[in-house]
Structure formats: structure tokens, C-alpha cells
Design a protein around this motif. Sequence first.
Motif, mmCIF file in Angstrom:
data_model
loop_
_atom_site.group_PDB
_atom_site.id
_atom_site.type_symbol
_atom_site.label_atom_id
_atom_site.label_comp_id
_atom_site.label_asym_id
_atom_site.label_seq_id
_atom_site.Cartn_x
_atom_site.Cartn_y
_atom_site.Cartn_z
ATOM 1 N N GLY A 121 10.850 91.488 23.458
ATOM 2 C CA GLY A 121 10.214 90.601 22.494
ATOM 3 C C GLY A 121 10.684 89.160 22.641
ATOM 4 O O GLY A 121 11.164 88.739 23.706
ATOM 5 N N LEU A 122 10.546 88.383 21.549
ATOM 6 C CA LEU A 122 10.822 86.945 21.563
ATOM 7 C C LEU A 122 11.893 86.590 20.545
ATOM 8 O O LEU A 122 12.031 87.253 19.509
ATOM 9 C CB LEU A 122 9.550 86.155 21.242
ATOM 10 N N VAL A 123 12.613 85.514 20.857
ATOM 11 C CA VAL A 123 13.565 84.905 19.930
ATOM 12 C C VAL A 123 13.134 83.467 19.700
ATOM 13 O O VAL A 123 12.878 82.723 20.664
ATOM 14 C CB VAL A 123 15.004 84.955 20.490
ATOM 15 N N THR A 124 13.031 83.065 18.435
ATOM 16 C CA THR A 124 12.664 81.691 18.088
ATOM 17 C C THR A 124 13.927 80.949 17.655
ATOM 18 O O THR A 124 14.698 81.446 16.831
ATOM 19 C CB THR A 124 11.628 81.670 16.951
ATOM 20 N N PHE A 125 14.105 79.740 18.210
ATOM 21 C CA PHE A 125 15.283 78.923 17.914
ATOM 22 C C PHE A 125 14.889 77.814 16.951
ATOM 23 O O PHE A 125 13.841 77.163 17.123
ATOM 24 C CB PHE A 125 15.857 78.331 19.196
ATOM 25 N N PHE A 126 15.753 77.594 15.928
ATOM 26 C CA PHE A 126 15.476 76.599 14.892
ATOM 27 C C PHE A 126 16.628 75.615 14.776
ATOM 28 O O PHE A 126 17.806 75.985 14.934
ATOM 29 C CB PHE A 126 15.273 77.272 13.532
ATOM 30 N N ASP A 127 16.265 74.360 14.481
ATOM 31 C CA ASP A 127 17.228 73.339 14.061
ATOM 32 C C ASP A 127 16.944 73.084 12.598
ATOM 33 O O ASP A 127 16.088 72.272 12.247
ATOM 34 C CB ASP A 127 17.061 72.068 14.899
ATOM 35 N N GLY A 128 17.689 73.807 11.721
ATOM 36 C CA GLY A 128 17.321 73.786 10.315
ATOM 37 C C GLY A 128 15.950 74.411 10.179
ATOM 38 O O GLY A 128 15.694 75.519 10.685
ATOM 39 N N PRO A 129 14.982 73.730 9.534
ATOM 40 C CA PRO A 129 13.623 74.286 9.435
ATOM 41 C C PRO A 129 12.741 73.952 10.636
ATOM 42 O O PRO A 129 11.617 74.444 10.730
ATOM 43 C CB PRO A 129 13.081 73.612 8.166
ATOM 44 N N THR A 130 13.253 73.140 11.550
ATOM 45 C CA THR A 130 12.438 72.677 12.680
ATOM 46 C C THR A 130 12.539 73.650 13.840
ATOM 47 O O THR A 130 13.641 74.021 14.268
ATOM 48 C CB THR A 130 12.897 71.274 13.134
ATOM 49 N N THR A 131 11.372 74.058 14.355
ATOM 50 C CA THR A 131 11.351 74.963 15.503
ATOM 51 C C THR A 131 11.639 74.191 16.777
ATOM 52 O O THR A 131 10.979 73.197 17.086
ATOM 53 C CB THR A 131 9.986 75.655 15.624
ATOM 54 N N LEU A 132 12.641 74.676 17.514
ATOM 55 C CA LEU A 132 12.973 74.046 18.797
ATOM 56 C C LEU A 132 12.206 74.684 19.941
ATOM 57 O O LEU A 132 11.907 74.028 20.942
ATOM 58 C CB LEU A 132 14.483 74.176 19.072
ATOM 59 N N GLY A 133 11.869 75.988 19.822
ATOM 60 C CA GLY A 133 11.157 76.687 20.882
ATOM 61 C C GLY A 133 11.485 78.164 20.845
ATOM 62 O O GLY A 133 12.204 78.645 19.962
ATOM 63 N N THR A 134 10.914 78.924 21.791
ATOM 64 C CA THR A 134 11.133 80.368 21.855
ATOM 65 C C THR A 134 11.658 80.747 23.226
ATOM 66 O O THR A 134 11.487 80.020 24.212
ATOM 67 C CB THR A 134 9.833 81.146 21.577
#
Length: 596
Positions: free
Chosen positions: A259-272
Motif C-alpha cells: 500500500g501507500l504511506v502519506t507524509f505530512f508537515d503538520g496538516p500539509t501533505t508533503l507527498g506519498t
Amino acid sequence: MNPTTGTVTVTTTTLPVGSDPITASYGGDTNDNPATGSTTQTVTRATPTVTLTSSANPSAVNQSVTFTASLPSGATGTVTFTSGSTLLGASTITGGAATISTSTLPTGTDPITATYNGDINYNSATATLNQSVGKNTPILPPPVVTSSNLPLNTPEAITETVPTGVTGTVTFSDGTIPLGSAIIVNGVATLTVPSLPLGVDSITAATSGDVNNNPATSPPTLVMVGKTATVITLTSSTNPSAISQTITFSAGVHSGATGLVTFFDGPTTLGTGVVNTSGVATLSTSTLTIGSHPITASYGGDSSYIPSTSSVLVQVISKIPTVVTITASTPAQLIKTGITFTANVTASSPNATGTVAFMDGTTVLGTTTLSSNGGVAVSLSTNANAALLTSNLAMGSHQIIAVYSGDGSFAPSMSAPANDVVEDFTNTNSGPASQNIFPGATSNYNFNLAPVSVPTFLDDVTLTVTGLPPGSTYTLTPSTVAAGSGVTGVLLSVQTSSSLSAQNHPLRDTPNKRNELSIAVGMLGLLGLGTIRKLRNKMPRTLALSLIALGSLLPIAALSGCAGGYFTLTPTTYTVTVTGIEGTVQHAATATLIVQ
């Protein structure tokens, strides 16, 4: 006595074995006298009846069975028990019975014999029975598992403990599906399976049976298998990192997860990132701004693994590190001369801005703005550069450091010290301060030149001499103190001119007529000496001697001034100066020369 039959009967069971003499004595009565009669009774040993019984027949292997041999009351001695030709043991008769217990009978029909060994009253006798020994059917406990609530794709260890004596193998099954077999070792068999199917699994253990034990199956142990819970481990390739530096975030999920992992900076999505075969997803970025960033990784889950979110990783983006180096144009210089310090600021990225302050200890020597290439040079001269100096570099050792101020993107830094020594020297008269000589004589003076703050002179020290009497010559040894020399003694030798003389002049405040009188008196004395010499033979000796003495004293008085003489002798004092010159630095020492 029976009066009818005339007989007496006695019954006994206590006669001992052998020939027993029996005597009957009649006591008589009113009609008959007393009388006796005797006989011999032969008593032989009896053959007893032995009865053999079993506490459990049939019995199971390893089951304890008690055999009992019953004999007549009064029988004594021992009973020996055998199983075929195997001795089971011997037991003493107690209360008409002898017993023995055993659990070692082999499976099958075992002929058990109880042999009574006899005693004084009884012959030996035997009794037999057939003991039927069957295989044991062991009672197995439910298997023990590592966990009864198991995530999917998680190994499970299954253990079965069998009763004592059970050997062979144990087959573990999930319902009707065999999972595998394990050999019984020291009463325990263990099987580890890599995973169990999703749902409720009924785990049983079945023994294979052996020579003494029938096969047996345990009750089931239920195992609940669900999706595997995941714990996300989030790491950073560099923390803290510099602005614009590429950072790789890694999220470890679980080996086998997809599957996928989503990376966040606080509420901001950095990418998957895609979870690879090792269960790790990554994301690289270089866009984070200066400051602290709360980074999290969220896994979406799959058919076997539960979604989860990592704890917060605080990624610190700091200013770009800088390194300041400082160099000096010379490691040492003379006092009151200039030196150039150069500071260079380097970093992993170009275009650092700001200022560099040059420090001598806690004293700021000057502050200069960085040039476009990140370097700055500032000349620090003791010749009063007010724009850059707060104080002159004093004589002695100095450690100069360069302190970079930093800017919005580049971090401040401080250089290692550049060592600098400011040198001076001393020039001293090391001999007599004053000497008296006559014209044409030679006089020697000693001087000592010593470097200050350093062990040797940085430059050549040239020497000059001034203040000598006119016409004098001199030599200096050495005439120059070479650079690199340490403390040096210098010899000054002065040769005065023989033409030098004392000054003749009238006595101050004395009239000229008195001087003329002195001359006249002196001349008169000389004339008187001549006349007395011619007439000394005609004069009395005493008078002649007196007149000669008077004539001699008059010229001397005239010459010395005691009688108003013509001149006096005055010494001349000269100050001789030896000057040492090292670069622009000069130091002088003096000596006094008095010419008589």
C-alpha cells in the motif's frame, strides 16, 4: 467323662509337628482307683492353600497393580512373586497375606506366580493368575500457543506436553488440516508455524502411539487471528538539516505490508511513498523552510494490515553551517608596524552575507562587511585607523579571532585563533656609566640589546654612535645584530684624538694687573735663584738655603695661581649615544666620556 460311655474326649490343634507322647490320667472315684493311659501322636506339616488376586485385571501399561497372596492364619514366612521368569519381589506374610505392587509389567498376558516358601508348620505352596496388561491411552492436555489472539502473518509456536512414558511424534492440526509434526523430546513437542489463517483456528495435538501407548488426541485450543496491527517508525536521513538540503523521510510499516504511506508537515501533505518489499516507504524533499516541522507518516492499510499513523518527528531546518578561517600576513611584527588579518567564510552553499568582527580577546579590533565571494580582508594598523581599530596592538602575544555574524540563511561561526606576537627590544648600558680619559687614550663601553616578547630579533638591528669628541674614532663589535639573534652584547671602543687639550683661560673675576704682578713675581724668583747660585759660596749656608727655597716657591705660586696665576685646567664631558634600529623601531642608550 461321659458316664454312659465311660469316655473322655479332648480336641486340640496345637500339637507340634513330629511324634507327640499323649498321656491320659484318671483321678479315680468311689468305685475306681486312679489310672493312666498313653499313646504317641504323629503330627506332619500341612500344605496350605494359597489364593492369588490382582487389584486391577486387566490393567494398562505403567499402571500400578497390587498382587495379594492369601494363606491360612498362622502361616509365617515370605511369599515370592514372579512374572514369568522375572522376579517381581518378595513380601513377608502379615495377617495371613503377603502383597507386592508393580507398574513395570509389559503389555500382553503376564503369568503371575505367588510362591509360599513354607515354615515350620506349613509346606511350600504356589498360586498363579494371568495378568492382562493393555496399552495405555494417554490423556492429552490442550496445546499451548504463543498467543490466543494473533495478528495475521504472525508466527505462532504450538507446544504439547504429553504424559510420562509417551514417545513418538505429535501431529498438530488446525481443525482437519495438519499443520506439521514434531518429535517428543523429554515429554514435550513444539511446532512453530509462520502464520495461521484469518479467523478462528481450532488447534489440536495427536500422539502417534508407541509400544505402550495408544494414539490419542488432545482437546482443541482456539486461536483468534485478525489483521496485523502496524506501528509506523518514522526516521529522517538528516536531523537537524540545513535549508535547501535534501532530506529523506523513511516510514517503516511491517515486512509483508503493501500500500501507500502519506507524509505530512503538520496538516500539509508533503507527498506519498509506496511500501516496498521490506515494508518501508520513503519521501525526499528539499522545500522545508527554516524552523521546526512536525512530520508524520500515515499508512492506509491493506487486506492483512491495519492502518496506522506514526508519532510526530520534529524535523529542524537550521541555517547553513559556516566555517570561518583567519590568516595573518605575518606571525610576528615589530611594535608600531601594521599587520593584515584575512577572514574567509565558507559554507556548503554560496552567497553568505553579513559582517566579520576581528577580536583580540574581548576587544573588537574592527568590523567589516563580507565581500560577494564570502571573504573579507581588513588591515589593522597601529597607525590610528579609527574606522577599524579600537586600540593599538600592544607589545606581547595576541590571539586574533574572526567572528562571522551570520544572516537569514547562514549560521554564525567563529574562527580558531590566529597567533600574533608584537615585538620590541631594549638597549641598555651594561657597563660603567661614565669614564675619564686623557686626550689620545682609548675607552670601552658595553651595551646590551635584548628582544622583548620573542626570543630572537625579527629583523637586523643596525647600530649608530653619536656624541663623540671631535676627531675621535670608534669601533662597534658587532656593528649589526643579525635577525634571528637572541640577547646580544655590543662593545663600543672609542679612540680620542691626541690633539685634544685642556682649555687655558684667565681666572674669572681677577683684574689683569694682578696677573701681571704674578708674572713679575715669578720672574723675580727665577732671577733671584740665578743670583743666589753665583753668590752661594759667599753667603752663610743657612741664608743661602732660605733664599733658594723662596726663589723656587715664587714661580710655582705664579704658575698655579696661588699667587694670582695665569691659567686653570677644566675637563670636557661628552654624552656618547648608541642607537639600535630595527625596522622603524629605535632605542638608544648613553654613556658619559670625560676628557681631562
